[in-house]
Scaffold this motif. Sequence first.
Motif, PDB file in Angstrom:
ATOM      1  N   VAL A 164      10.448 -52.080  59.902  1.00 45.18           N
ATOM      2  CA  VAL A 164      11.049 -51.136  58.960  1.00 45.18           C
ATOM      3  C   VAL A 164      12.294 -50.488  59.561  1.00 45.18           C
ATOM      4  CG1 VAL A 164      10.689 -48.967  57.724  1.00 45.18           C
ATOM      5  CG2 VAL A 164       8.866 -50.668  57.808  1.00 45.18           C
ATOM      6  N   LEU A 165      12.188 -50.078  60.835  1.00 48.20           N
ATOM      7  CA  LEU A 165      13.286 -49.351  61.474  1.00 48.20           C
ATOM      8  C   LEU A 165      14.430 -50.251  61.892  1.00 48.20           C
ATOM      9  CD1 LEU A 165      11.152 -46.976  63.741  1.00 48.20           C
ATOM     10  CD2 LEU A 165      12.329 -46.384  61.624  1.00 48.20           C
ATOM     11  N   LYS A 166      14.134 -51.523  62.053  1.00 55.69           N
ATOM     12  CA  LYS A 166      15.157 -52.428  62.552  1.00 55.69           C
ATOM     13  C   LYS A 166      15.229 -53.669  61.672  1.00 55.69           C
ATOM     14  CE  LYS A 166      16.562 -54.811  66.766  1.00 55.69           C
ATOM     15  NZ  LYS A 166      16.205 -55.137  68.158  1.00 55.69           N
ATOM     16  N   LYS A 167      16.427 -54.061  61.327  1.00 56.36           N
ATOM     17  CA  LYS A 167      16.623 -55.248  60.512  1.00 56.36           C
ATOM     18  C   LYS A 167      16.200 -56.483  61.287  1.00 56.36           C
ATOM     19  CE  LYS A 167      20.155 -57.810  57.963  1.00 56.36           C
ATOM     20  NZ  LYS A 167      21.599 -57.883  57.616  1.00 56.36           N
ATOM     21  N   GLN A 168      15.329 -57.267  60.671  1.00 54.63           N
ATOM     22  CA  GLN A 168      14.829 -58.473  61.320  1.00 54.63           C
ATOM     23  C   GLN A 168      15.790 -59.642  61.106  1.00 54.63           C
ATOM     24  OE1 GLN A 168      11.825 -58.471  63.255  1.00 54.63           O
ATOM     25  NE2 GLN A 168      12.318 -56.308  62.955  1.00 54.63           N
ATOM     26  N   VAL A 169      16.132 -60.298  62.198  1.00 57.95           N
ATOM     27  CA  VAL A 169      17.045 -61.440  62.137  1.00 57.95           C
ATOM     28  C   VAL A 169      16.230 -62.726  62.191  1.00 57.95           C
ATOM     29  CG1 VAL A 169      19.023 -62.563  63.203  1.00 57.95           C
ATOM     30  CG2 VAL A 169      18.792 -60.072  63.322  1.00 57.95           C
ATOM     31  N   VAL A 170      16.506 -63.622  61.257  1.00 51.63           N
ATOM     32  CA  VAL A 170      15.779 -64.887  61.182  1.00 51.63           C
ATOM     33  C   VAL A 170      16.543 -65.960  61.954  1.00 51.63           C
ATOM     34  CG1 VAL A 170      14.864 -66.664  59.659  1.00 51.63           C
ATOM     35  CG2 VAL A 170      14.831 -64.261  58.942  1.00 51.63           C
ATOM     36  N   ALA A 171      15.799 -66.730  62.743  1.00 49.39           N
ATOM     37  CA  ALA A 171      16.413 -67.834  63.488  1.00 49.39           C
ATOM     38  C   ALA A 171      16.342 -69.097  62.625  1.00 49.39           C
ATOM     39  CB  ALA A 171      15.691 -68.048  64.810  1.00 49.39           C
ATOM     40  N   ASP A 172      17.439 -69.385  61.923  1.00 45.91           N
ATOM     41  CA  ASP A 172      17.478 -70.564  61.059  1.00 45.91           C
ATOM     42  C   ASP A 172      17.508 -71.844  61.899  1.00 45.91           C
ATOM     43  OD1 ASP A 172      17.586 -69.048  58.696  1.00 45.91           O
ATOM     44  OD2 ASP A 172      19.737 -68.716  58.970  1.00 45.91           O
ATOM     45  N   VAL A 173      16.784 -72.850  61.429  1.00 41.39           N
ATOM     46  CA  VAL A 173      16.726 -74.135  62.128  1.00 41.39           C
ATOM     47  C   VAL A 173      17.389 -75.197  61.255  1.00 41.39           C
ATOM     48  CG1 VAL A 173      15.231 -75.866  63.160  1.00 41.39           C
ATOM     49  CG2 VAL A 173      14.565 -73.449  63.217  1.00 41.39           C
ATOM     50  N   PRO A 174      18.517 -75.726  61.678  1.00 40.20           N
ATOM     51  CA  PRO A 174      19.195 -76.774  60.897  1.00 40.20           C
ATOM     52  C   PRO A 174      18.309 -78.018  60.784  1.00 40.20           C
ATOM     53  CG  PRO A 174      20.654 -75.858  62.588  1.00 40.20           C
ATOM     54  CD  PRO A 174      19.275 -75.355  62.881  1.00 40.20           C
ATOM     55  N   PRO A 175      18.498 -78.811  59.730  1.00 45.70           N
ATOM     56  CA  PRO A 175      17.702 -80.043  59.567  1.00 45.70           C
ATOM     57  C   PRO A 175      17.888 -80.987  60.756  1.00 45.70           C
ATOM     58  CG  PRO A 175      18.875 -79.500  57.544  1.00 45.70           C
ATOM     59  CD  PRO A 175      19.408 -78.584  58.599  1.00 45.70           C
ATOM     60  N   ASP A 176      16.802 -81.565  61.208  1.00 42.92           N
ATOM     61  CA  ASP A 176      16.795 -82.541  62.308  1.00 42.92           C
ATOM     62  C   ASP A 176      17.354 -81.979  63.617  1.00 42.92           C
ATOM     63  OD1 ASP A 176      15.807 -84.482  60.518  1.00 42.92           O
ATOM     64  OD2 ASP A 176      17.846 -84.959  59.862  1.00 42.92           O
ATOM     65  N   ALA A 177      17.382 -80.658  63.744  1.00 43.09           N
ATOM     66  CA  ALA A 177      17.917 -80.050  64.969  1.00 43.09           C
ATOM     67  C   ALA A 177      16.886 -80.127  66.088  1.00 43.09           C
ATOM     68  CB  ALA A 177      18.293 -78.596  64.715  1.00 43.09           C
ATOM     69  N   ARG A 178      17.372 -80.200  67.304  1.00 45.42           N
ATOM     70  CA  ARG A 178      16.511 -80.199  68.483  1.00 45.42           C
ATOM     71  C   ARG A 178      16.792 -78.947  69.308  1.00 45.42           C
ATOM     72  NH1 ARG A 178      16.509 -86.384  70.929  1.00 45.42           N
ATOM     73  NH2 ARG A 178      15.605 -87.406  69.078  1.00 45.42           N
ATOM     74  N   PRO A 179      15.784 -78.448  69.996  1.00 43.30           N
ATOM     75  CA  PRO A 179      16.006 -77.246  70.818  1.00 43.30           C
ATOM     76  C   PRO A 179      17.059 -77.495  71.881  1.00 43.30           C
ATOM     77  CG  PRO A 179      13.656 -77.696  70.572  1.00 43.30           C
ATOM     78  CD  PRO A 179      14.386 -78.899  70.045  1.00 43.30           C
ATOM     79  N   LEU A 180      17.924 -76.527  72.087  1.00 43.22           N
ATOM     80  CA  LEU A 180      18.922 -76.622  73.151  1.00 43.22           C
ATOM     81  C   LEU A 180      18.245 -76.399  74.496  1.00 43.22           C
ATOM     82  CD1 LEU A 180      21.831 -74.558  71.530  1.00 43.22           C
ATOM     83  CD2 LEU A 180      21.575 -77.047  71.603  1.00 43.22           C
ATOM     84  N   SER A 181      18.892 -76.823  75.535  1.00 37.65           N
ATOM     85  CA  SER A 181      18.337 -76.627  76.869  1.00 37.65           C
ATOM     86  C   SER A 181      18.353 -75.142  77.220  1.00 37.65           C
ATOM     87  CB  SER A 181      19.130 -77.417  77.906  1.00 37.65           C
ATOM     88  OG  SER A 181      20.433 -76.874  78.058  1.00 37.65           O
ATOM     89  N   LEU A 182      17.378 -74.740  78.005  1.00 42.97           N
ATOM     90  CA  LEU A 182      17.339 -73.348  78.453  1.00 42.97           C
ATOM     91  C   LEU A 182      18.537 -73.019  79.333  1.00 42.97           C
ATOM     92  CD1 LEU A 182      13.558 -72.835  79.318  1.00 42.97           C
ATOM     93  CD2 LEU A 182      14.811 -71.907  77.373  1.00 42.97           C
ATOM     94  N   ASP A 183      19.011 -74.003  80.076  1.00 42.72           N
ATOM     95  CA  ASP A 183      20.167 -73.779  80.939  1.00 42.72           C
ATOM     96  C   ASP A 183      21.409 -73.416  80.128  1.00 42.72           C
ATOM     97  OD1 ASP A 183      19.006 -74.429  83.582  1.00 42.72           O
ATOM     98  OD2 ASP A 183      18.703 -76.386  82.660  1.00 42.72           O
ATOM     99  N   SER A 184      21.623 -74.116  79.026  1.00 41.13           N
ATOM    100  CA  SER A 184      22.799 -73.823  78.189  1.00 41.13           C
ATOM    101  C   SER A 184      22.627 -72.472  77.491  1.00 41.13           C
ATOM    102  CB  SER A 184      23.002 -74.938  77.157  1.00 41.13           C
ATOM    103  OG  SER A 184      21.893 -75.031  76.273  1.00 41.13           O
ATOM    104  N   LEU A 185      21.414 -72.147  77.097  1.00 41.78           N
ATOM    105  CA  LEU A 185      21.156 -70.845  76.476  1.00 41.78           C
ATOM    106  C   LEU A 185      21.369 -69.717  77.485  1.00 41.78           C
ATOM    107  CD1 LEU A 185      17.947 -71.612  74.361  1.00 41.78           C
ATOM    108  CD2 LEU A 185      20.289 -71.317  73.518  1.00 41.78           C
ATOM    109  N   ALA A 186      20.988 -69.962  78.740  1.00 45.96           N
ATOM    110  CA  ALA A 186      21.179 -68.949  79.782  1.00 45.96           C
ATOM    111  C   ALA A 186      22.668 -68.687  80.009  1.00 45.96           C
ATOM    112  CB  ALA A 186      20.515 -69.391  81.081  1.00 45.96           C
ATOM    113  N   VAL A 187      23.482 -69.746  79.955  1.00 44.81           N
ATOM    114  CA  VAL A 187      24.931 -69.583  80.107  1.00 44.81           C
ATOM    115  C   VAL A 187      25.487 -68.760  78.945  1.00 44.81           C
ATOM    116  CG1 VAL A 187      27.141 -70.802  80.122  1.00 44.81           C
ATOM    117  CG2 VAL A 187      25.203 -71.695  81.445  1.00 44.81           C
ATOM    118  N   ALA A 188      25.018 -69.054  77.729  1.00 47.34           N
ATOM    119  CA  ALA A 188      25.490 -68.316  76.554  1.00 47.34           C
ATOM    120  C   ALA A 188      25.085 -66.844  76.632  1.00 47.34           C
ATOM    121  CB  ALA A 188      24.928 -68.954  75.285  1.00 47.34           C
ATOM    122  N   ALA A 189      23.865 -66.575  77.133  1.00 48.16           N
ATOM    123  CA  ALA A 189      23.406 -65.186  77.270  1.00 48.16           C
ATOM    124  C   ALA A 189      24.226 -64.449  78.314  1.00 48.16           C
ATOM    125  CB  ALA A 189      21.924 -65.163  77.633  1.00 48.16           C
TER     126      ALA A 189
END
Length: 379
Positions: free
Chosen positions: A43-68
């Motif tokens: 209620v207090l915070k807007k919930q953000v949905v993680a949309d998954v594109p069709p036929d998408a595969r999870p990205l590597s954790l290493d690339s996500l760590a670089v983005a973070a």
Amino acid sequence: MDIKTAKRWFSWHKWSSLICTLFLLMLCVTGLPLIFHEELDKVLKKQVVADVPPDARPLSLDSLAVAASAQYPGNHVRYVFWDEEDRNKVIFDLAPAPDAPPEQSKYAMLNRYTGSLLDKPATDGVMAVILKVHTNMFLGIGGKLFLGLMGILFVVAILSGIVLYGRIMKKYDFGMVRKYKSKRLQWLDTHNLLGIVTLAWASVVGLTGIINGMSDVVLWMWQQGQLKEMVAPYAQQPPYQGQLASLDSALVVAQAAAPDMEPRIITYPGTMFSSKHHYAVFMKGNTALTARLLTPALVDAQTGQLTDHRKMPWYVNTLFLSEPLHFGDYGGMPLKIIWALFDFATIVILVTGLYLWFERRNASRLQWSRLEKIAAENE
């Protein structure tokens, strides 16, 4: 029970209750919204949905760590964990140094499939402030231990109250409330009745509160015990300074060691939950009970090889199980409502206890004044 013993039990009940009452009131008041923390967060915070594109595969954790890391220049990833309700969200904890205090943490939530930034979770929201007050009153480990001591006094008050109520009920019907007596007696009977009705709940919450207050002590025991044993072969080696092994390879190795479990948290080398040479991958079970328990797998941060994998000791598992039980997180909304009702009843018990103490003091003072007046008239 003779009069002398009864007075001793009454004294234990009175003073243990009085010392901890104000702090218990604070814990009960702050505990009410924390029971529904998940619902209130939505209620207090807007919930953000993680949309998954069709036929998408999870990205590597290493690339996500670089983005973070790009979100907070000068900070480095030290923890990776998955959102409990949406596994498509990966959250990164970043800080200037692996051993920096929690107050310096910054967070980045990313879409596991697109790598897009979903949110930068705040650490100072309303619910975070309430939780901080409830757990340590913004006093760190000292506040936790102090509230744990208040929990011990609460348990003493419960036990002494049971003994006294058993003695009282030998003369009256169980659960009686003398409606046609004085106001003080009505509140006394209400206080006693609610105390017995909430006995099991109060005991569970009191004991789990004591355990939760010892969380820093439990962490230290684990660090000096099991973790120290697991990293003993590296004790004489200098901290590894080169490029770390792949996060994804560390995760694969940990999952191979525990194929019936799923990852909950990955900690980087140098953090309080690992060593200076290892990733620590904490795996959780896939049932309602085992999901609360974590099993660490240590992976060499240089070679990416598994070096140890053990179940947590009993005292750590006790802490893991007591934390959700303290807030009624095991049974969904029905259990949360029950927890809230008992919490409110406990507030009534504490308030009536204070009222009865003040009334008793006023009655004693009035009686003493009368005796003094009679003595003065007879002189």
